[in-house]
Design an enzyme around this catalytic site. Structure first.
Site, PDB file in Angstrom:
ATOM      1  N   ASP A 179     -17.002   7.932  -1.462  1.00 12.56           N
ATOM      2  CA  ASP A 179     -15.807   7.642  -0.667  1.00 12.56           C
ATOM      3  C   ASP A 179     -15.443   8.937   0.054  1.00 12.56           C
ATOM      4  OD1 ASP A 179     -13.545   6.456   0.406  1.00 12.56           O
ATOM      5  OD2 ASP A 179     -12.457   6.292  -1.481  1.00 12.56           O
ATOM      6  N   CYS A 193     -16.393   2.147   0.475  1.00  7.89           N
ATOM      7  CA  CYS A 193     -15.306   1.212   0.817  1.00  7.89           C
ATOM      8  C   CYS A 193     -14.940   1.264   2.294  1.00  7.89           C
ATOM      9  CB  CYS A 193     -14.097   1.493  -0.059  1.00  7.89           C
ATOM     10  SG  CYS A 193     -13.348   3.118   0.227  1.00  7.89           S
ATOM     11  N   GLN A 195     -10.465  -3.612  -3.495  1.00  9.94           N
ATOM     12  CA  GLN A 195     -11.747  -3.100  -3.021  1.00  9.94           C
ATOM     13  C   GLN A 195     -12.843  -3.313  -4.063  1.00  9.94           C
ATOM     14  OE1 GLN A 195     -12.487  -1.527   0.046  1.00  9.94           O
ATOM     15  NE2 GLN A 195     -14.546  -1.941  -0.692  1.00  9.94           N
ATOM     16  N   ARG A 220     -14.346  -8.298   1.468  1.00  9.16           N
ATOM     17  CA  ARG A 220     -12.903  -8.115   1.294  1.00  9.16           C
ATOM     18  C   ARG A 220     -12.177  -9.415   1.669  1.00  9.16           C
ATOM     19  NH1 ARG A 220     -10.522  -3.080   1.150  1.00  9.16           N
ATOM     20  NH2 ARG A 220      -8.703  -4.332   0.603  1.00  9.16           N
ATOM     21  N   HIS A 258      -7.578   1.023  -6.534  1.00  7.83           N
ATOM     22  CA  HIS A 258      -7.808   0.143  -5.381  1.00  7.83           C
ATOM     23  C   HIS A 258      -8.555  -1.105  -5.872  1.00  7.83           C
ATOM     24  CE1 HIS A 258      -8.030  -1.128  -1.360  1.00  7.83           C
ATOM     25  NE2 HIS A 258      -8.849  -0.245  -0.833  1.00  7.83           N
ATOM     26  N   ARG A 303       0.882  -1.182   0.000  1.00  6.25           N
ATOM     27  CA  ARG A 303       0.000   0.000   0.000  1.00  6.25           C
ATOM     28  C   ARG A 303       0.905   1.213   0.000  1.00  6.25           C
ATOM     29  NH1 ARG A 303      -5.398   1.475   3.347  1.00  6.25           N
ATOM     30  NH2 ARG A 303      -6.149   0.012   1.779  1.00  6.25           N
TER      31      ARG A 303
HETATM   32  N1  NVA Z   1      -9.960   6.208  -1.161  1.00  5.07           N
HETATM   33  C1  NVA Z   1      -9.603   6.471   0.211  1.00  5.07           C
HETATM   34  C2  NVA Z   1     -10.020   5.337   1.134  1.00  5.07           C
HETATM   35  C3  NVA Z   1      -9.441   4.042   0.751  1.00  5.07           C
HETATM   36  C4  NVA Z   1      -9.677   2.941   1.705  1.00  5.07           C
HETATM   37  C5  NVA Z   1      -8.134   6.778   0.352  1.00  5.07           C
HETATM   38  O1  NVA Z   1      -7.357   6.519  -0.575  1.00  5.07           O
HETATM   39  O2  NVA Z   1      -7.755   7.297   1.396  1.00  5.07           O
HETATM   40  N1   CP Z   2     -11.429   0.030   2.287  1.00  2.00           N
HETATM   41  C1   CP Z   2     -10.152  -0.109   2.690  1.00  2.00           C
HETATM   42  O1   CP Z   2      -9.241  -0.411   1.907  1.00  2.00           O
HETATM   43  O2   CP Z   2      -9.967   0.059   4.015  1.00  2.00           O
HETATM   44  P1   CP Z   2      -8.574   0.179   4.770  1.00  2.00           P
HETATM   45  O3   CP Z   2      -7.971   1.499   4.384  1.00  2.00           O
HETATM   46  O4   CP Z   2      -8.945   0.119   6.212  1.00  2.00           O
HETATM   47  O5   CP Z   2      -7.685  -0.955   4.348  1.00  2.00           O
END
Ligand code: NVA
Ligand code: CP
Length: 313
Positions: free
Chosen positions: A223, A267, A134, A295, A131, A104
């Site tokens: 989101d 998500c 997801q 997930r 992502h 990540r």
């Molecule tokens: N799209 C958002 C949440 C992903 C879990 C991000 O990148 O912070």
């Molecule tokens: N939706 C998602 O990827 O959550 P986290 O950031 O908690 O992994």
């Protein structure tokens, strides 16, 4: 014979027939939590987090263990990555120890560098651009609730440049979706992603009118307004009630304009009162807890594929 390395980087690179196979396997794994419980014995997944995570970290961790494998979960802050060791050198070393690597990170280029240097499968655990883990779970959730997603109409509200929205654009091309993105012009999705989705058969509408986007949608999605890569210093100004994204909050009026059987998807993590009202996310049409659960099952399917296990028998 040496196995071809299987990277799970982006939906468009994986293709629809593989995604269909993963969705079928994820459903089977959900139906029987002990299925393949020994399939990854002796295999190890190393996860590297350059940004926070709850769902991705825990679903991959428990998923790997429930398939008989082991996990090493690392925060980049505790690694030499934090002191400037390159993603390539890191991947070269980790792939001498592990059978798969999850990263990540903010920058897609860091994920690509790891993938190019790694001898074992690399999994995209989120970048600012996409992502895919997801959206795989989200497609599974949509199909559980409403049947095949092929050709369906879905809408996304808020930041069109968001990584989940960008991944849905890829899914739109693959599954022939009609995807409506409701956002201010300052937050329009990347024009190249929109063109690519259209060229692959997706019917894409980008509009600043939330009601136009909602009308007839069978899934309404949003989101966070501020993604992790933009956290630093922006959150205060972005969360003022009248910021540019507040007209795109998913509220009861938006859900009312959607199809009568529409579900709400997010998500997570969510900010109630910002991108979605508490009434919608905690209401009867919300599918967010199913998405979170799925997930786990979707990630197990990804892990089996990455480790070269094709049949679930
Ligand atoms: N799209 C958002 C949440 C992903 C879990 C991000 O990148 O912070
Ligand atoms: N939706 C998602 O990827 O959550 P986290 O950031 O908690 O992994």
């Amino acid at each position: 014979m040496k196995r071809v390395k299987r990277d799970f980087l982006d939906l468009d690179a994986l293709g629809v027939s593989l995604l269909r196979e993963l969705l079928t396997n994820a459903r089977a794994l959900k139906g029987d939590r002990f299925l393949c419980s020994d399939a990854l014995r002796g295999r190890t997944l190393v996860m590297v987090f350059e940004a926070p995570s709850t769902r991705t970290r825990v679903s991959f961790d428990i998923g790997m263990r429930s398939l008989g494998g082991d996990v090493v979960s690392l925060s980049a802050h505790d690694m030499q990555l934090y002191r400037g060791e390159t993603p390539s050198d890191t991947a070269r070393v980790l792939s001498l120890y592990a059978d798969a690597i999850l990263l990540r990170t903010d920058a897609p280029s860091r994920l690509r560098a790891m993938s190019e240097a790694s001898r074992v499968s690399v999994i995209n655990g989120l970048t600012r651009a996409s992502h895919p883990c997801q959206v795989l779970a989200d497609i599974m959730t949509f199909e559980e609730r409403l049947g095949s997603i092929e050709g369906e109409t879905l809408s996304y509200f808020g930041d069109g440049k968001n990584n989940v929205a960008a991944t849905w654009l890829q899914a739109a091309g693959l599954f022939g979706l009609s995807l409506r993105i409701a956002c201010p012009s300052s937050h329009s999705p990347d024009a190249r992603l929109v063109s690519a989705a259209r060229e692959c058969g997706g019917d894409i509408l980008v509009t600043d009118d939330p009601m136009e986007a909602a009308r007839g949608s069978r899934a309404v999605m949003t989101d966070v307004w501020v993604s992790m890569d933009k956290d630093k210093g922006l959150e205060g100004s972005m969360t003022k009630p009248h910021n540019v994204l507040s007209p795109y909050r998913v509220d009861e009026r938006v859900m009312e304009a959607a199809s009568s059987d529409a579900i709400f998807m997010h998500c997570l993590p969510a900010h109630r009162g910002e991108e979605v009202t508490a009434g919608v996310i905690d209401g009867s049409r919300s599918a967010v807890w199913d998405e979170a659960e799925n997930r786990l099952h979707a990630q197990k399917a990804v892990l089996l594929w990455c480790c070269g296990v094709d049949g679930l028998g």
